[in-house]
Design a protein around this motif. Structure first.
Motif, short mmCIF file in Angstrom:
data_model
loop_
_atom_site.label_atom_id
_atom_site.label_comp_id
_atom_site.label_asym_id
_atom_site.label_seq_id
_atom_site.Cartn_x
_atom_site.Cartn_y
_atom_site.Cartn_z
N LEU A 9 1.12 -1.44 0.00
CA LEU A 9 0.16 0.19 0.06
C LEU A 9 0.94 1.26 0.03
CD1 LEU A 9 -2.58 -0.94 2.74
CD2 LEU A 9 -2.81 -1.37 0.46
N TYR A 10 0.41 2.04 -1.00
CA TYR A 10 1.40 3.30 -1.11
C TYR A 10 0.37 4.63 -0.32
CZ TYR A 10 4.33 0.57 -3.70
OH TYR A 10 5.15 -0.60 -3.95
N MET A 11 0.39 4.72 0.75
CA MET A 11 -0.64 5.95 1.35
C MET A 11 0.19 7.23 1.69
SD MET A 11 -1.46 3.22 4.33
CE MET A 11 0.45 3.00 4.50
N THR A 12 -0.67 8.35 1.40
CA THR A 12 -0.37 9.49 2.03
C THR A 12 -0.24 9.52 3.38
OG1 THR A 12 -2.47 10.26 2.00
CG2 THR A 12 -1.53 10.51 -0.05
N GLU A 125 -10.18 0.38 -2.46
CA GLU A 125 -11.13 1.32 -1.76
C GLU A 125 -11.80 0.60 -0.98
OE1 GLU A 125 -13.79 2.68 -4.64
OE2 GLU A 125 -12.59 3.61 -6.13
N PHE A 126 -11.84 1.10 0.73
CA PHE A 126 -12.53 0.43 1.55
C PHE A 126 -12.84 1.65 2.40
CE2 PHE A 126 -7.90 0.49 2.58
CZ PHE A 126 -7.90 0.70 3.79
N PRO A 127 -13.91 1.46 3.50
CA PRO A 127 -14.35 2.54 4.23
C PRO A 127 -13.74 2.88 5.40
CG PRO A 127 -15.71 0.69 4.47
CD PRO A 127 -14.78 0.11 3.56
N VAL A 128 -13.39 4.18 5.89
CA VAL A 128 -12.61 4.39 7.16
C VAL A 128 -13.75 5.52 7.83
CG1 VAL A 128 -10.56 3.81 6.68
CG2 VAL A 128 -11.38 6.19 6.15
N LEU A 129 -13.50 5.91 9.02
CA LEU A 129 -14.43 6.83 9.65
C LEU A 129 -13.63 8.11 9.64
CD1 LEU A 129 -17.30 6.69 10.93
CD2 LEU A 129 -15.90 6.83 13.23
N ILE A 130 -14.29 9.21 8.87
CA ILE A 130 -13.50 10.76 8.89
C ILE A 130 -14.69 11.62 9.41
CG2 ILE A 130 -12.87 12.41 7.19
CD1 ILE A 130 -11.96 9.84 5.00
N ASN A 131 -14.24 12.22 10.33
CA ASN A 131 -14.97 13.20 11.23
C ASN A 131 -16.43 12.82 11.39
OD1 ASN A 131 -12.95 15.41 10.69
ND2 ASN A 131 -13.80 15.88 8.67
N GLY A 132 -16.56 11.38 12.08
CA GLY A 132 -17.54 10.77 12.48
C GLY A 132 -18.45 10.32 11.19
N LYS A 133 -17.93 10.15 10.12
CA LYS A 133 -18.85 9.81 9.09
C LYS A 133 -18.09 8.57 8.26
CE LYS A 133 -21.78 13.48 8.42
NZ LYS A 133 -22.57 14.59 7.24
N SER A 134 -18.61 7.55 7.81
CA SER A 134 -17.97 6.46 7.07
C SER A 134 -17.96 7.08 5.79
CB SER A 134 -18.97 5.19 6.81
OG SER A 134 -18.32 4.30 6.25
N ARG A 135 -16.47 7.05 5.18
CA ARG A 135 -16.32 7.58 4.03
C ARG A 135 -15.10 6.44 3.39
NH1 ARG A 135 -19.70 10.61 4.62
NH2 ARG A 135 -19.85 12.79 4.55
N ARG A 136 -15.39 6.17 1.83
CA ARG A 136 -14.58 5.40 1.40
C ARG A 136 -13.02 6.25 0.94
NH1 ARG A 136 -15.51 0.35 -1.08
NH2 ARG A 136 -17.34 -0.56 -0.34
N ILE A 137 -11.83 5.33 1.12
CA ILE A 137 -10.88 6.12 0.56
C ILE A 137 -10.01 5.13 -0.28
CG2 ILE A 137 -10.27 7.42 2.70
CD1 ILE A 137 -8.16 5.34 3.66
N ALA A 138 -9.29 5.57 -1.51
CA ALA A 138 -8.56 4.88 -2.49
C ALA A 138 -7.21 4.88 -1.94
CB ALA A 138 -9.07 5.40 -3.70
N ILE A 139 -6.65 3.79 -1.85
CA ILE A 139 -5.33 3.75 -1.39
C ILE A 139 -4.50 3.15 -2.84
CG2 ILE A 139 -3.34 2.74 -0.12
CD1 ILE A 139 -5.57 4.37 1.65
#
Length: 378
Positions: A9-12, A125-139
């Motif tokens: 995984l190449y993450m920011t 792509e998979f979900p994480v919690l961002i500012n209390g809401k579920s959001r998908r991030i693309a790694i």
């Protein structure tokens, strides 16, 4: 049959921070649920509404499933210990077996169900919690052409995000259909050991020795010496690093040996590979001051598992046989006696290398072993 592929995984920095937080929250949630269940509260009907976790609902559901699995295994172990203690009490023995400790996850990780991640254009792509809401991030990832072919055609299972050394990787499980097996071919018997990691004997008379036991034992002694030296210097982090390095080296050796064994089997039209059932091998093997340490840290089981899954992928059936007397029984006259070091000589005149004798008897054995029972074939 289930296999797995590891993807880098190449993450920011922001993505890594989110993933590390998710991994830590994940194991904390699982540990909390396990603690609740082992203290007498049932979690069998728990839903995401019953769990207070800073995770997307998809991951919280996975936490509940993982906790249930851990608790079921723990309860099963407790029942086994209870039954053994009851039997010891009936025998009026003063020995009691300790209750198993409650399992606790320590290594940060995160499991994502196959419905909640997507592999697309070299990204996962998979979900994480961002500012209390579920959001998908693309790694961003590095997926080989071979892996792309697998993911495009295979049924995907769970994805595990975990540390591998200092890096975070994704391990994706996928299903592979097992080929149909036939008995119309040669049989290979394999004897596993310390001085000689593996010996194979094929029913067509072919023989091969694999690996270098002396070199393996030297590496074990070397790393044992380094651990002792670093322990005196009070450097636990360095000890952990060399432990990981030693395990990587030994695992790589087992992969190479198992690959060589299956390659030999394919070239000799082997359709069945026979291995010893390795349960209790440490208690049944004769020990000495020289090999006692090696015996108790050697991963016979891992090598057997590598041989089994590689053989199945090659369309070769694997069977486990009763290991009793395989290195002592003469295949000519049937007499049973010990070998003199590596040399086995029978009173009937038959003589052979002890490990090769084991492989030969395993190849010819018809005592197939399950988890606890022996069944005989015609």
């Amino acid at each position: 049959m289930q296999l797995s592929e590891t993807i880098k995984l190449y993450m920011t920095k922001e993505q890594k921070s989110l993933i590390v937080t998710t991994m830590n929250q994940y194991i904390n949630t699982v540990n909390s649920l396990v603690s609740i269940a082992t203290n007498g509260t049932s979690i069998s009907k728990y839903t995401t509404a019953d769990v207070n976790a800073s995770l997307p609902s998809a991951l919280t559901n996975q936490c509940i499933r993982d906790a249930k699995s851990i608790v079921n295994k723990y309860n099963k172990d407790c029942r086994k210990v209870s039954a053994k203690n009851k039997k010891l009490a009936e025998q009026k023995s003063s020995i009691t077996i300790k209750e198993p400790t409650v399992p606790v996850l320590k290594r940060p990780c995160c499991y994502v169900n196959n419905q909640n991640f997507k592999i697309k254009d070299n990204c996962i792509e998979f979900p994480v919690l961002i500012n209390g809401k579920s959001r998908r991030i693309a790694i961003r990832t590095s997926i080989t052409d071979h892996q792309k072919l697998i993911f495009a055609n295979a049924k995907l299972g769970t994805m595990r995000i975990v540390y591998k050394g200092n890096k975070i990787v994704a391990q994706i499980v996928y299903e592979v259909a097992e080929p149909e097996y036939t008995d119309d071919g040669n049989v290979m018997g394999i004897d596993l050991g310390i001085k000689c990691p593996a010996v194979s004997y094929i029913s067509d008379g072919s023989v091969k020795f694999y690996g270098n036991g002396r070199k393996n034992k030297y590496m074990r002694r070397h790393y044992k010496y380094l651990r002792k030296k670093l322990g005196k210097a009070k450097k636990p982090d360095a000890i952990k690093r060399i432990n990981n390095k030693e395990q990587r080296i030994m695992k790589d050796i087992d992969h190479k040996i198992s690959h060589d064994i299956v390659k030999t089997a394919v070239s000799h039209d082997v359709k069945v590979i026979k291995l010893e059932r390795l349960a209790n091998i440490r208690s049944t093997t004769r020990t000495s001051r020289k090999n006692n340490h090696s015996l108790h840290i050697w991963s016979f089981y891992r090598l057997a598992q590598f041989i089994e899954y590689k053989a199945k992928l090659a369309g070769i059936k694997v069977e486990y046989v009763n290991p009793a007397y395989t290195s002592q029984k003469c295949p000519v006259c049937g007499n049973v006696h010990h070998a003199n070091d590596r040399n086995y000589t029978c009173s009937c005149g038959f003589h052979i290398h002890r490990d090769l004798l084991g492989a030969m008897n395993i190849c010819n054995s018809t005592e197939y072993v399950g988890d606890s029972n022996i069944r005989y074939t015609a």
